[in-house]
Design an enzyme around this catalytic site. Sequence first.
Site, PDB file in Angstrom:
ATOM      1  CD  GLU A  83      -6.980   2.753   5.876  1.00  0.00           C
ATOM      2  OE1 GLU A  83      -7.849   2.857   4.998  1.00  0.00           O
ATOM      3  OE2 GLU A  83      -6.016   1.982   5.786  1.00  0.00           O
ATOM      4  N   GLY A  84     -10.875   2.231   6.471  1.00  0.00           N
ATOM      5  CA  GLY A  84     -11.393   0.993   5.920  1.00  0.00           C
ATOM      6  C   GLY A  84     -10.846   0.607   4.564  1.00  0.00           C
ATOM      7  CD  GLN A  85      -8.733   4.375   0.605  1.00  0.00           C
ATOM      8  OE1 GLN A  85      -8.099   5.184   1.276  1.00  0.00           O
ATOM      9  NE2 GLN A  85      -8.694   4.352  -0.700  1.00  0.00           N
ATOM     10  CG  HIS A 131       1.503  -7.401  11.406  1.00  0.00           C
ATOM     11  ND1 HIS A 131       1.791  -6.148  11.879  1.00  0.00           N
ATOM     12  CD2 HIS A 131       1.635  -7.330  10.050  1.00  0.00           C
ATOM     13  CE1 HIS A 131       2.102  -5.347  10.872  1.00  0.00           C
ATOM     14  NE2 HIS A 131       2.011  -6.043   9.752  1.00  0.00           N
ATOM     15  CB  THR A 183      -0.925   0.009   1.234  1.00  0.00           C
ATOM     16  OG1 THR A 183      -0.147   0.292   2.406  1.00  0.00           O
ATOM     17  CG2 THR A 183      -1.618  -1.345   1.411  1.00  0.00           C
ATOM     18  CB  CYS A 184       0.145   4.852  -0.015  1.00  0.00           C
ATOM     19  SG  CYS A 184      -1.051   5.030   1.322  1.00  0.00           S
ATOM     20  N   GLY A 225      -7.590   5.746 -10.563  1.00  0.00           N
ATOM     21  CA  GLY A 225      -7.653   4.489  -9.839  1.00  0.00           C
ATOM     22  C   GLY A 225      -8.551   4.604  -8.621  1.00  0.00           C
ATOM     23  CG  MET A 234      -5.806   7.298  -3.045  1.00  0.00           C
ATOM     24  SD  MET A 234      -6.329   6.855  -1.379  1.00  0.00           S
ATOM     25  CE  MET A 234      -4.991   5.764  -0.896  1.00  0.00           C
TER      26      MET A 234
END
Length: 580
Positions: free
Chosen positions: A114-116, A99, A49-50, A194, A196
């Site tokens: 956050e749910g993303q 984890h 992810t970012c 995209g 995001m």
Amino acid sequence: MSLLVVGLSHRSAPVSVLERAALHADAQVKLLQDTVGAEPAAEAAVLATCNRIELYADVDKFHAGVAELSTLLAQHSGVGLDELTPYLYVHYEDRAVHHLFSVACGLDSMVVGEGQILGQIKDSLARAQELHTAGRLLNDLFQQALRVGKRAHSETGIDRAGQSLVTFGLEQLALGTQVSDWARGKRALVIGAGSMSSLAAATLARAGVAEIVIANRTADRAERLAEILNEGGDVSARAVPMHSVPDELTRADVAVSCTGATGLVLTAEAVLEAGAGRGWATQPGEMPPRFGSGTAQATRLPAGSEAEENCPLDLAPIQATTGFSVLGEAAVAGMGAAELEQHAAWVDNAPRPQSSGPAVTVLDPVEEADAIAALAATAAVIGRVPERRRPEPVAEIPRPTPSLFLLDLAMPRDIDAAVHRLAGVRLVDIESLAESSATGSDPRTPSAGAMAADVDEVRRIVADEVAAFGAALRAAHITPTVVALRTMAADVVAGEIARLDGRLPGLDDKQRSEITQTVRRVVDKLLHAPTVRVKQLAAEPGGAGYADALRTLFDLDPETVAAVSRAEDSTTDEKDRGSS
């Protein structure tokens, strides 16, 4: 269970390291293929992810697995192993499950709750399934992580602070003002189409911007997103090609960029040129806004001094403004010894500032020379100037009110970090979001007490789910052995009935059936209690040895047990592929 995860995130590494280690789609595919091709790993999945890069694998040896996964991450990220290692974390077995479940619930996110991340976990699993690198362990793990994440969001109030990174970024741009008040009537440019970028466009539309322009390399996706926004009726949206971004930037009030590009989408020069189109100007003898060494304030140079382009760091002569220190400036990080020495020589020969004009802080030449020498010595040993996670705090002179707001949500970054030094521009990127998150400057949190209670409840859910997953996994581990035992018992019964037929050929079908059923009932009753109990014991922590004990006691053929396991895994894989 032999689950291992090796990774790095915004919690363990500077954003600049995450940015360099970011894996594009092709690199992720190659990493998965190379991981399952390595000796210690049987399954693999990548969660990228970012703000995190994690490699999950089913390994047969812990230390060899850690070494192999770390090496593979370094090779495919392009960051040297020696440089990457200090930022890596390792979780094994139950800790690895804990984890991933915590990540799925948003507890490990830059924006808590956050749910993303759930969508990103789903994409990671789908990729591993498509490449056939996810077997039974990782299929079960990732699918359960998705269920745990959904449970946390449905059973607790974690969503109260669990807004997206987009919302968090816009609130940082708004500088404490309500996003709806700040955004109302603004013209927005969204670069990328995209997931995001689409979320950013939808968020901006709900916030009340007047217009949204979508720029994307694939025109169809940009046009489709614009159509969806226009169908909502709350905003005017249109699509433009990527080459129109500079022109659109001269008209936009806010721009959000999140593409998959490996290079910069907006350079500092491009933003500066857009600023010229917006009416920015400098007086004769002043530097353009991009120079100011961290302050973005135009600084008057001494008469006759050379242009700043001669500086190897692209910074103002002798750093005669506040906001810069060779001990903390991010621009120094990664610089080689030779470049640093070149900069030191340039500093020594640079003209000194005049005393007229606004007051500035000037570093003592001796102190600066000593600092540069120390950094050069370090760079000579490790090949580069070490990254400082948190730069030294420095005083800043007042900046003008921003007229252009930029939000960069890409990793690696889309917008040149040098834009931070531009007057009239406010840039929020992953690095500044990480700093805001780390310092707790999040105006969205409704109530610290309520939020803490929600987090505690989610942690309890995670702990319960980890225990349940571990028990189910350990119980499943002994199932092939139990199946093999019952198969062996059935074979013994069949053999004895065949032997009885030879000794008592006069038995009719009814007698033979009754004898067969009686023998089978005896065997089932003898095996029932031990097999039920051994499954219960195997599900407890430390119960992995019961399968070995069962195989030894009944002299079970290891190949028979392995064949049962392969058959179950094949059935599970077919089911998972059918449901994905």
